[in-house]
Write a protein that holds these residues in place. Sequence first.
Motif, mmCIF file in Angstrom:
data_model
loop_
_atom_site.group_PDB
_atom_site.id
_atom_site.type_symbol
_atom_site.label_atom_id
_atom_site.label_comp_id
_atom_site.label_asym_id
_atom_site.label_seq_id
_atom_site.Cartn_x
_atom_site.Cartn_y
_atom_site.Cartn_z
ATOM 1 N N ASP A 1 25.426 61.369 40.157
ATOM 2 C CA ASP A 1 26.333 62.219 39.355
ATOM 3 C C ASP A 1 26.407 61.734 37.907
ATOM 4 O OD1 ASP A 1 27.799 59.985 40.091
ATOM 5 O OD2 ASP A 1 29.686 61.065 40.302
ATOM 6 N N GLU A 2 26.270 60.428 37.711
ATOM 7 C CA GLU A 2 26.214 59.944 36.328
ATOM 8 C C GLU A 2 24.876 60.307 35.689
ATOM 9 O OE1 GLU A 2 27.525 55.815 36.520
ATOM 10 O OE2 GLU A 2 29.219 56.609 37.657
ATOM 11 N N ASN B 1 23.301 63.058 36.381
ATOM 12 C CA ASN B 1 23.489 64.459 35.996
ATOM 13 C C ASN B 1 24.254 64.560 34.691
ATOM 14 O OD1 ASN B 1 22.122 65.853 38.019
ATOM 15 N ND2 ASN B 1 23.853 65.689 39.426
ATOM 16 N N ASN B 2 25.250 63.717 34.545
ATOM 17 C CA ASN B 2 26.025 63.704 33.304
ATOM 18 C C ASN B 2 25.125 63.367 32.106
ATOM 19 O OD1 ASN B 2 27.578 61.551 31.402
ATOM 20 N ND2 ASN B 2 28.780 63.362 31.790
ATOM 21 N N ASP C 1 28.809 70.215 22.373
ATOM 22 C CA ASP C 1 30.084 70.895 22.174
ATOM 23 C C ASP C 1 30.147 72.241 22.883
ATOM 24 O OD1 ASP C 1 31.201 68.921 20.570
ATOM 25 O OD2 ASP C 1 30.188 69.698 18.789
ATOM 26 N N PRO D 1 30.263 70.183 28.150
ATOM 27 C CA PRO D 1 31.549 70.032 28.861
ATOM 28 C C PRO D 1 31.669 70.964 30.069
ATOM 29 C CG PRO D 1 31.889 70.218 26.485
ATOM 30 C CD PRO D 1 30.451 70.570 26.745
ATOM 31 N N LEU D 2 30.847 72.003 30.109
ATOM 32 C CA LEU D 2 30.895 72.960 31.224
ATOM 33 C C LEU D 2 30.202 72.344 32.439
ATOM 34 C CD1 LEU D 2 29.917 76.076 29.093
ATOM 35 C CD2 LEU D 2 32.184 75.608 30.008
ATOM 36 N N GLY D 3 30.892 71.470 33.119
ATOM 37 C CA GLY D 3 30.395 70.928 34.378
ATOM 38 C C GLY D 3 29.494 69.720 34.266
ATOM 39 N N HIS D 4 29.045 69.390 33.056
ATOM 40 C CA HIS D 4 28.124 68.255 32.880
ATOM 41 C C HIS D 4 26.966 68.361 33.876
ATOM 42 C CE1 HIS D 4 30.874 66.108 30.118
ATOM 43 N NE2 HIS D 4 31.784 66.719 30.815
ATOM 44 N N ILE D 5 26.430 69.568 33.989
ATOM 45 C CA ILE D 5 25.379 69.782 34.981
ATOM 46 C C ILE D 5 24.296 70.676 34.379
ATOM 47 C CG2 ILE D 5 26.756 71.646 36.096
ATOM 48 C CD1 ILE D 5 24.461 69.268 38.011
ATOM 49 N N ARG E 1 31.175 49.119 31.878
ATOM 50 C CA ARG E 1 31.844 49.218 30.575
ATOM 51 C C ARG E 1 32.677 50.481 30.539
ATOM 52 N NH1 ARG E 1 26.358 50.327 27.681
ATOM 53 N NH2 ARG E 1 25.882 49.277 29.614
ATOM 54 N N ARG F 1 27.372 71.931 42.308
ATOM 55 C CA ARG F 1 26.987 70.618 41.774
ATOM 56 C C ARG F 1 27.528 70.420 40.379
ATOM 57 N NH1 ARG F 1 20.826 68.898 43.392
ATOM 58 N NH2 ARG F 1 21.050 69.386 45.596
ATOM 59 N N THR F 2 28.048 69.253 40.128
ATOM 60 C CA THR F 2 28.490 68.925 38.782
ATOM 61 C C THR F 2 28.094 67.486 38.495
ATOM 62 O OG1 THR F 2 30.617 68.206 39.648
ATOM 63 C CG2 THR F 2 30.504 70.463 38.849
ATOM 64 N N GLY F 3 28.171 67.124 37.232
ATOM 65 C CA GLY F 3 27.900 65.744 36.854
ATOM 66 C C GLY F 3 29.200 64.963 36.743
ATOM 67 N N ALA F 4 29.080 63.658 36.589
ATOM 68 C CA ALA F 4 30.256 62.819 36.379
ATOM 69 C C ALA F 4 31.032 63.345 35.168
ATOM 70 C CB ALA F 4 29.816 61.383 36.129
ATOM 71 N N PHE F 5 32.321 63.209 35.222
ATOM 72 C CA PHE F 5 33.245 63.612 34.154
ATOM 73 C C PHE F 5 33.520 65.110 34.109
ATOM 74 C CE2 PHE F 5 31.047 59.761 32.509
ATOM 75 C CZ PHE F 5 32.107 58.885 32.651
ATOM 76 N N ASN F 6 32.990 65.857 35.082
ATOM 77 C CA ASN F 6 33.336 67.275 35.132
ATOM 78 C C ASN F 6 34.834 67.444 35.368
ATOM 79 O OD1 ASN F 6 33.202 70.155 35.584
ATOM 80 N ND2 ASN F 6 33.532 69.643 37.743
ATOM 81 N N LEU G 1 36.057 70.919 35.505
ATOM 82 C CA LEU G 1 36.240 72.302 35.970
ATOM 83 C C LEU G 1 36.336 72.351 37.491
ATOM 84 C CD1 LEU G 1 33.698 74.279 33.734
ATOM 85 C CD2 LEU G 1 36.181 74.130 33.477
ATOM 86 N N ILE H 1 31.580 76.059 40.021
ATOM 87 C CA ILE H 1 31.662 76.594 38.666
ATOM 88 C C ILE H 1 30.883 77.909 38.641
ATOM 89 C CG2 ILE H 1 31.109 76.207 36.232
ATOM 90 C CD1 ILE H 1 31.188 73.226 36.784
ATOM 91 N N ILE I 1 35.227 73.477 24.277
ATOM 92 C CA ILE I 1 34.770 74.796 24.718
ATOM 93 C C ILE I 1 35.452 75.204 26.033
ATOM 94 C CG2 ILE I 1 32.745 73.975 26.012
ATOM 95 C CD1 ILE I 1 32.772 77.051 23.687
ATOM 96 N N LEU I 2 36.003 74.235 26.751
ATOM 97 C CA LEU I 2 36.685 74.541 28.015
ATOM 98 C C LEU I 2 37.935 75.373 27.793
ATOM 99 C CD1 LEU I 2 36.424 71.059 29.774
ATOM 100 C CD2 LEU I 2 34.915 73.037 30.042
#
Lengths: 475, 197
Positions: A139-140, A142-143, A152, A156-160, B45, B122-127, B129, B133, B175-176
């Motif tokens: 997941d990191e 993917n981020n 911007d 931020p929309l899902g980090h995917i 970190r 599926r989403t990445g870390a720090f999502n 929403l 989605i 943007i969210l």
Amino acid sequence: MIKFSKRQLKTPKMQRPVYLVTGGMSKFGRSIPEKRTEELVIDAFVEAAEFIDKSPAELKEYIHSCYYGHFADHFGDQLLGESVIHDRLGLDPLGNVGIKTGGATGGSTLWEAFKAVASGYSDCVLAMGWERMDEVPTDEGNNYIASAADKDWETPLGHIYTGYYAVMAQKYWQVFGKKEDSFRQTMAEIAVKNRGYARMNPHAQGPMDITVDDVINSPVVAYPLRALDCCLMSVGAACAILCDEKTANELTDNPLEIHVAAGSHTLRVADRRDMEIPLLPNESPDQYKDLGDRFPGGDRYPGFTGFLAARMAAYYGYRMAGVIDPTEDFDLVELHDAFTISDIQTYEDIGIRPYGEGRTYVESGDCYLTNPKTGEPGKLPSNLSGGLIGNMHAVGATGIMQTIEVGQHIWGRWAEMHEDQSKWDLFGRSKPDDWTNLQVDGAKRGLAISHAGVGSHVTATILVHPDHQLERTES
Amino acid sequence: MNTNDRGTVKVENGRYRFEGKFHYGYPNEPIRNEDGELMGVTNPRDLTHVHMYGGEAPFFEGLGQGKLLGTRCDNSNCEANGSIFIPFRIHCPDCLSKNTIVDMTETAQKGATVHTFMITERTGAFNTLPKPIRFVNVEFEGVPTILMGYLSVGEPKIGMKVIPIFNTTNPTFTILDLSWVPEEANETDLPEGYTFG
Ligand SMILES: [Zn+2]
């Protein structure tokens, strides 16, 4: 831009021809915890030296400058990672530079290396690419990958990243695939084919003996894309040595002429303005007039369904090499099959099929080594390496791997590099009992497409046996 | 570790003024294989980046005020003259002159159209929403480009009419703060903190 000037569309003209002399690659895997990246890079370099019966030290004596493709610094947590590699290869004090263009990094690295030789700056260069995406959890990861989108407006929309990409797949699926089961089946065939070819490749990370139903029943990632429609995420390295004619002939008696061209398009997938379709040599100005009638919703170009960057890489590259019709003029291709559906989109962008008809390349059987419909050799086999779906996607290495694979066919040495039991043993992989030689008989010319994300960068690398050049016309 | 003193930043006299802590360190740990041999180490970190919006700042400020801002090239010598850009472009991509900010809220409220969409678990870390989605790419009347966003109510479909909603209650200034709902959605359907603007 939505209109291009004549100057911008000029066919690139190099100062002198450039040749691919050799290449090598490491093992590819989801993770390779026992090796540092430097070790993988050295594995690739040693294979390239051995391929032309040189010791690494002998080959190094020829190299004059170095081009390093490595995309995601975040993962390695090391800025100037290229300098680490350069040092471990023992290539100081030669000039070197890092190249980063997302998924196209490997192709872009060849592009830079090619220009360095073509310009006369260097007579022999190293193009080396690698990636290491195993040093954070998924997941990191993917981020991090999502930070290759606009930070911007998209990230931020899902980090995917898949989410930003798959909207294109959805549009193509509905407009050109018409949501047909038969189209879904065609997508699945690509996944079956590429994973099946990967079974013959000891380097490959994702070989599988599967069926169309397995793909169609695999878990949904982002509809219509399923798990088995998607490419791998890999660790590994690949390199190529490019030379001018004189140096090439000192190193080997069989160098291949190489041409590399590049195109680009918006990082933000949605932020695209409509334009006229730039035509390839095998297309005519009026053939797309009724595209929107035949495929309702398909009248916007490039919209969400075309990769302008791929179109432009082919636009420049085909003219550089004298290619008119890719299906006739090439004997094999390695395409950037990040997803089965984007593979189909690319067939159209690079003129293997007209826009709207990409699926017929698969459905005709032309894309197979042996056409399953006719039992005859396929017209234009694609991704015999296994591609990104079956072999690897170690981003910085991918475009270079593809090019070496094409080269090995033209050199007639594909079996030698894939059959040897000792290589299977070295990589800890078991060679299938039905291992098959995928050598394309009499291959003389081939193409590799290296592609970034939603299509921000694409390169076309063309390899030509020097005795089988195409006629080139000035434009 | 106590991270309550996490930093804030102001800009004063053209300079950043950092207050509080921007990073927290943690000890690393060895990574061993099943035989107990050392393979590597972890590198933990926690750090905070700062990021300036520059000429796009009015767009992100506008979202929290219930406004969707775009820009327009007003250079009469430019072929793109009159083109409206969403995403907001500070400069015209053709002539590079400074664009004029235009309020597109009403245009969007009259009904924007879903060009394409995607639903993903599926989403990445720090999502932040809610999952899944529902990505939607939205076309506007008279705008040559399309905007990436997400749908907060209902199921997306190509061609469906949608209207914007804004996080005006507790904006994140990202943007969210902009989301989309079907044009027939009611105020009561909206996620917490979001309004029609
Ligand atoms: Zn302008």
